[in-house]
Design an enzyme around this catalytic site. Sequence first.
Site, mmCIF file in Angstrom:
data_model
loop_
_atom_site.group_PDB
_atom_site.id
_atom_site.type_symbol
_atom_site.label_atom_id
_atom_site.label_comp_id
_atom_site.label_asym_id
_atom_site.label_seq_id
_atom_site.Cartn_x
_atom_site.Cartn_y
_atom_site.Cartn_z
ATOM 1 N N SER A 1 -27.781 -7.870 -4.563
ATOM 2 C CA SER A 1 -28.824 -6.887 -4.238
ATOM 3 C C SER A 1 -29.784 -7.286 -3.124
ATOM 4 C CB SER A 1 -29.646 -6.559 -5.489
ATOM 5 O OG SER A 1 -28.928 -5.657 -6.291
ATOM 6 N N LYS B 1 -40.508 -5.792 -3.222
ATOM 7 C CA LYS B 1 -39.656 -4.900 -4.024
ATOM 8 C C LYS B 1 -40.414 -4.480 -5.277
ATOM 9 C CE LYS B 1 -34.937 -4.739 -5.929
ATOM 10 N NZ LYS B 1 -33.695 -5.511 -6.159
ATOM 11 N N SER C 1 -29.381 -3.335 -4.509
ATOM 12 C CA SER C 1 -30.506 -2.539 -4.923
ATOM 13 C C SER C 1 -31.773 -2.731 -4.082
ATOM 14 C CB SER C 1 -30.843 -2.834 -6.389
ATOM 15 O OG SER C 1 -31.301 -4.165 -6.533
#
Lengths: 481, 94
Positions: free
Chosen positions: A183, A84, A159
């Site tokens: 997330s 990420k 997210s």
Amino acid sequence: MAIDLHKLTIQKAHEALKKGEYTSVQLTQAYLEQIKGKNPEINAYLEVFADALEQAKQADVKIADSRNKNQDFGLLVGIPCGIKDNILIQGHVASAASKILEKYHATYDATVIEKLKKEGVVFLGRLNMDEFAMGGSTENSAFGVTKNPYDTSRVAGGSSGGSAATVAMDGAVFTLGTDTGGSIRQPASFCGVVGLKPTYGAVSRYGAIAMGSSLDQIGPISQTVTDSEIIFNAIKGKDIHDGTTIDTKTYTPKNVSSKTKPVIGVPRHFLKEGIDPAVMDAFNASLESFKQKGYEIIDIQLPNISYSLLVYYIIMPAEVSSNMARFDGVKYGLHKDGETGIQDYFETRRAGLGREVIRRILLGTYVLSSGYYDAYYNRANAVRTMITTDFLKAFASVDFIATPTAPSPAFKIGEKNNDPISMYLEDIFTVTANITGMPALSIPCGMTKKDGKDLPIGLQLTARHGDEAGLFTIGKDFLGE
Amino acid sequence: MITPAEIEKLATLARIKITEEDKVSLVKEFDSILGYIDQLKKVEVSTDTEGRVGAVKNIMRPDEARQISKEDREGLLSEAPDREGDFIAVKKIL
């Protein structure tokens, strides 16, 4: 030979590397091809690293070396993964999907990256997300939405949408995400993959771009629970750079049941409304399957759980507003000139930050401002303690707490754009684990058809502080691993 | 109800330039969000809160300057938007 990447796991890839069926370079090459084919539509990767094959070459040297010495090599050697975009890899851009960090190069490795480097993994690239991890759909990325591989008119969740979509499109063996209010777990649920939010402090946050520091955790997203277990064990541990990290002695989880199968608690009173019927069906079917495997299912009460989201939407923006203060255009990142030094801040932050980020900074500034502090922030912290106490009480009589991961399957891109509250409600079942600091795992538990497309549904299991091992055992049992 | 002037004050505190248009939409969004989180005021709270999260307490270390390598220093400085030699350059403050 063509390598079958579909749902490829760490163990399968490791076996193949061990037997010499393919090399890490060939495996990495196969993933790069897969990304080239899939990513233009899905937009899970923000960047594919130019040095991926070079890393794979080094892994192959390690593998050959072990083979020559007749030794085994680590499970993660030569395994391609994606990270990420809010986790720092030295020398690479880490933008947090924000314009303000678009050209920022990480000056050090996050602890999790340092650990994975020692394990010998191959970093394929950095993955899309909601800007600074603020969002539940990856629509807040400054670099375009990530689409759901199951239905590209729908979101991948967020997210960590890029991290979940990557695993679902077979674009890496595993990925890392971060989870502040769901997330990791919600996108894992939307994309039909496994996602773990570890116990607060289990994994070092050093080198993860902070959002809500009392809530954030880094965790794995993978095809199987076994893979998440392997990754968790590789990245966990006490870290001198993160004072909130814990060691194995911090908590001593213990099963309550004297029987061989654990007890699962279900807060039925919290599952009465706002849940898609298909999600509820899959959830009930999962409980039935647990029953057949010999688990005891009991109803539990969590009297204050309905306040979780309120508490979250006070504490999180408060911490966001503090953490985001560092982005000032002086030390690193974007800089926009104003007329004076102080105007530089106003111009830089305006130009570099997206709408949702600005909204949360202002909301946090509001709840922390004098006159409101007691009514919001202090009160939220008191209720946070009450919620945690509820969970601890429940864990006196159960080993796991089960809920759906998200109230619905993946929603349409744009569907919730103009309604912050409806977007925030996505986190209703996931925020509790961040509020209490307990570990929670999302596993695929069924499919439903919407507009002619099959969409995955996720089941969330929460455990006591420090009981990731319990989550892995029950998760593997459920999925038949 | 929050006013556009209050939004403006928050934006000033947070060092973010906002436009008149932003103020209009932010007022609307704030009303919706505050209307939601205001439900918290109805909760009966017990006063004893731990005031910390997780199982560990603050860890202190001595307040000492640490030497970092020339490479690390160069790495950090090279990320600065503007620099002069080994310093980060900013506009004149006084």
